[in-house]
Every structure is written in C-alpha cells, then in structure tokens.
Design an enzyme around this catalytic site. Structure first.
Site, short mmCIF file in Angstrom:
data_model
loop_
_atom_site.label_atom_id
_atom_site.label_comp_id
_atom_site.label_asym_id
_atom_site.label_seq_id
_atom_site.Cartn_x
_atom_site.Cartn_y
_atom_site.Cartn_z
N HIS A 43 4.51 -2.52 4.76
CA HIS A 43 5.27 -1.37 4.26
C HIS A 43 4.60 -0.06 4.68
CE1 HIS A 43 5.94 1.58 0.89
NE2 HIS A 43 7.19 1.33 1.22
N GLU A 77 5.48 0.67 8.23
CA GLU A 77 6.86 1.19 8.32
C GLU A 77 6.87 2.70 8.10
OE1 GLU A 77 9.59 0.04 5.08
OE2 GLU A 77 10.15 2.14 5.36
N HIS A 78 6.15 3.14 7.06
CA HIS A 78 6.07 4.59 6.78
C HIS A 78 5.47 5.34 7.96
CE1 HIS A 78 6.68 5.63 2.36
NE2 HIS A 78 7.15 4.41 2.48
N GLU A 94 4.85 6.39 -4.57
CA GLU A 94 5.96 5.43 -4.54
C GLU A 94 5.65 4.21 -5.41
OE1 GLU A 94 8.39 2.86 -1.18
OE2 GLU A 94 7.27 4.62 -0.54
#
Length: 429
Positions: free
Chosen positions: A69, A72-73, A144
């Site tokens: 993840h 991805e960022h 997040e």
C-alpha cells in the site's frame, strides 16, 4: 503487430490479447458504442505478499506490513511533482487501490485516451523514492491508518478477519500499522518494486472504443528498457493456516448509534485455482443469496422482528489459500442474530435446501451478470482479478449455467459448520 483474439459467441464479446517481449500481458475488450474509455494497470502484488525471494536473489526476506500500500502511494510522486495534476490537465479521472492480492492503477476518460495511457504506463514504471519523500509519506499514511482505526465499518470487518485467521497475512490490515510503516525505507521499497512491478508480473486491461494496435505501440514505447529479463514465477512464502478459527467473538467499542456486526464463516475447503475457484465463488454466492438474500425466509423473519435492517448483506471472498463468507449489518442484538443464523443452518441441514429457490436465484444471477457486462469498469476490474487467479471473465456465464443443485448442497455442507465461524461486534462507547 500480431495478437490473439478470444471470442465468446454466446456473449457476443471479444478479447484481444498480446504478451509483449518483456512479459507484460495486454488485454483489450472492445465496446464500440461507448464514449467512456477505461484502462487498469495491475501488478499481482498485495498486502499478503510480505515474505518472498526478490528477483535475482536466493534468500527469503520479510518486509514490513503495509509496504504494498505504501508503494502504491509513492508511485504517484514523480521528480516533477504529483501525477494527479497531469491527469487532471487531460480531463481524466485517475485512481489506484491495493487489496490483499493485487495493486491496481486506473483511469477513465472520454477524450485523449492515448495520452492518458502513455502517462499511466510511464508513471507506474517510474519509481522515485528518496529518504526525504519516504519519511514525508509516513506521516500521510499514519493519518490514513488512524482514520481507519476510527471507522466502525472497517474495524468490525478487520476484527472479523483477525478472529477467523490464526497466522495468514489476510488478518493484517492492508495499510499495516504505525509501527510497521515506520520501518519502511527506500531500499526496501525499491526491492519490492523491482520484484513485483516487473512487467512479467503485470497485466494491463483496456475497455472501450479504442484502437488496439495504436495502444500496443504506445505501451511498448513507454515501457522501461533497462529491466533484466525475468520469465519465472516470483517465490512467495505463506504460512499454512490452521483449519480452526482464532477467536469466536471479538468486541470493540467505538462511536456508533447502532451496533455493527460481521459474522464470518472461514472457508475450510481451499486449494482451488482457475475455473474451479471461479465455480466455488459462484456456487457460494448463489448459496448466500438463497439463505440470506432479502427475498429469503430468514431475511424476512429477522427484518420483521427488528433484529436486522436494510443494511444487512453478505459477501464471499475466495482465493487459493484462503476464503470466507461474511454476513453483516446493523443490529441492536448481534448475538441473537448469530444464534438465529446457527439455528437456521442447523434446521436446513435436516430439512434440506429449496430447489425452487436455487433455480430462481441462479436465473437472477444470470440476469445480473448480463447487466454488469454493460459496465466497462466492471468488465475491466473483474477481468483483471479473475486473470490473476488463472481464469477468465468470459467463462463466468458458462460456469454459472453449468452449476447444479447438488453443487449447492455440497457447498452448504462444507462451508457452514458448527466450528468455523467468528462474530465481530462494534458496540457504542
């Protein structure tokens, strides 16, 4: 440029396919009557892939949870700035997501498709990690993670997974933890990127009124040429999950007006791949709709008693090494709902399932599938996820039509037992 065409006469659909020299698989499903165009660029790499042998090495490494993840960022950041603004200038919508098994980058547009496509391929192929921008991203992802920690819907789901699974990485949050992301550095990011973002581990799917040959030329020109050839399978290491569940009931208190619950049934019949896995998914979804859909006896009974409301629903997720069905929604009495579900299953075990319900739900799913095929997003996303488990969306209808009542009975007996369930509840503080 030569390419293959796969035709499905029954659905009147075509799939164009080309594997490029570097191993990237490029698919195209034509939709000539559509103005909207869609492309999704995916790597077979999700949050479950925390132990693996990097390409060019021979030792297993374990990386911090949440790194897929995190990657991805970071790919949205280029030396010149953030890539979102570049797509915005082209008038398109761009996004990405990471789940337990894949990471995907996508866009849709009505104009300038080929410029968008070139931008998509280039930015996903251009990692830009520095000590400074990695540290900066940790703060963003930490926010997040804390936001998800405050989300009752996410907590009731993730607690259910932790209750069902003992050691499988699906029990770990996709974004990781604050502690795990703080152990991520740029060298580890590059190691993961160089292994899992190799074109041979990736697939690009396009849907719409698109010139396929022109697209292939743009993709080929935009791909990196400095990558080492790799044609083997990435070696991933997963711990064998026990059949038994980890925890029967998991409770947490958050700010909610009505308690939330997830009742998860762990899949103990795993190990399937390809068409067999797709069949199991369809059979399970028919079964869930027969037992708990809003036209079922169970739903109507509990709804009229006020034990559930319209938020109640079901889902099934199944992969080669794990799977589960989850029933969930809002209820003032989650424990009572669980008791009613277990009583209902026990009763059905003695009296049997209704064959008419099976035929009705099967016809309903055939209709829904035909409607879903009008959505270019559905086609591209489902095509991708099915391809990653070695089957095709174009086989869905044939497999669905071939499912028999006996398949449903067998699945019912395997999937709903007296020992494979977990109840997750989020109560009001």
């Amino acid at each position: 440029m030569k390419y293959d065409i796969i035709r499905n006469e029954k659905l009147n659909e075509e799939v164009y396919f080309k594997e490029l020299n570097n191993g990237l698989k490029v698919f195209f499903i034509p939709k000539k009557e559509y103005v909207k165009k869609y492309a999704i660029f995916t790597t077979k790499y999700g949050s479950n892939d925390n132990k693996f042998i990097p390409i060019g090495e021979n030792q297993v490494i374990e990386v911090p949870e949440g790194i897929a993840h995190f990657l991805e960022h970071k790919l949205f950041e280029e030396p010149e700035g953030n890539i979102f603004s570049e797509f915005s200038k082209l008038g398109s919508y761009v996004n990405a997501f990471t789940n337990f098994n894949q990471t995907s980058y996508l866009f849709h547009c009505t104009d300038k498709f080929y410029k968008n496509l070139e931008l998509l391929v280039k930015f996903v192929q251009t990692p830009y990690f520095t000590n400074e921008n990695v540290e900066k991203e940790k703060g963003i992802i930490e926010q997040e993670i804390r936001m998800y920690d405050d989300s009752p819907q996410w907590k009731v789901f993730s607690n259910c997974l932790r209750g069902m699974y003992n050691t499988h990485p699906v029990r770990i949050d996709i974004a990781g933890t604050v502690d795990s992301i703080n152990r991520i550095d740029k060298d580890t990011l590059y190691k993961c990127y160089n292994t899992f973002y190799h074109p041979s581990n990736m697939i690009l799917v396009m849907v719409g009124n698109i010139d396929y040959e022109k697209s292939l030329g743009i993709i080929s020109d935009a791909l990196r040429r400095d990558l080492k050839e790799f044609s083997g399978e990435i070696k991933r290491v997963y711990t064998k999950e026990e059949v038994s569940i980890n925890q029967r009931i998991v409770e947490e208190k958050l700010t909610v007006s009505t308690p939330l619950f997830n009742l998860g049934f762990k899949d103990i019949d795993v190990g399937y791949y390809g068409d067999k896995l797709l069949k199991k998914e369809i059979v399970t979804n028919i079964l869930l709709e027969m037992l708990f859909g809003n036209s079922s006896e169970f739903y109507q009974s509990l709804y009229e008693e006020g034990l559930i409301n319209s938020s109640f629903g079901t889902q099934y997720v199944g992969y080669k090494d794990y799977g589960h069905s989850i029933l969930g929604g809002e209820s003032e009495e989650p424990n009572k709902v669980m008791e009613r579900v277990l009583e209902y299953i026990k009763r059905l075990d003695k009296q049997g399932l209704n064959n008419n319900d099976f035929n009705r739900i099967k016809k309903k799913m055939i209709g829904y599938h035909m409607i879903d095929l009008n959505s270019i997003e559905y086609i591209a996303n489902k095509f991708t996820s099915y391809y990653l488990v070695n089957t095709f969306l174009t086989k869905y209808m044939d497999i669905l039509e071939g499912i028999k009542y006996d398949d449903i009975i067998e699945r019912f007996n395997d999937h709903f037992t007296e020992s494979n369930y977990t109840l997750s509840i989020v109560k009001s503080k």
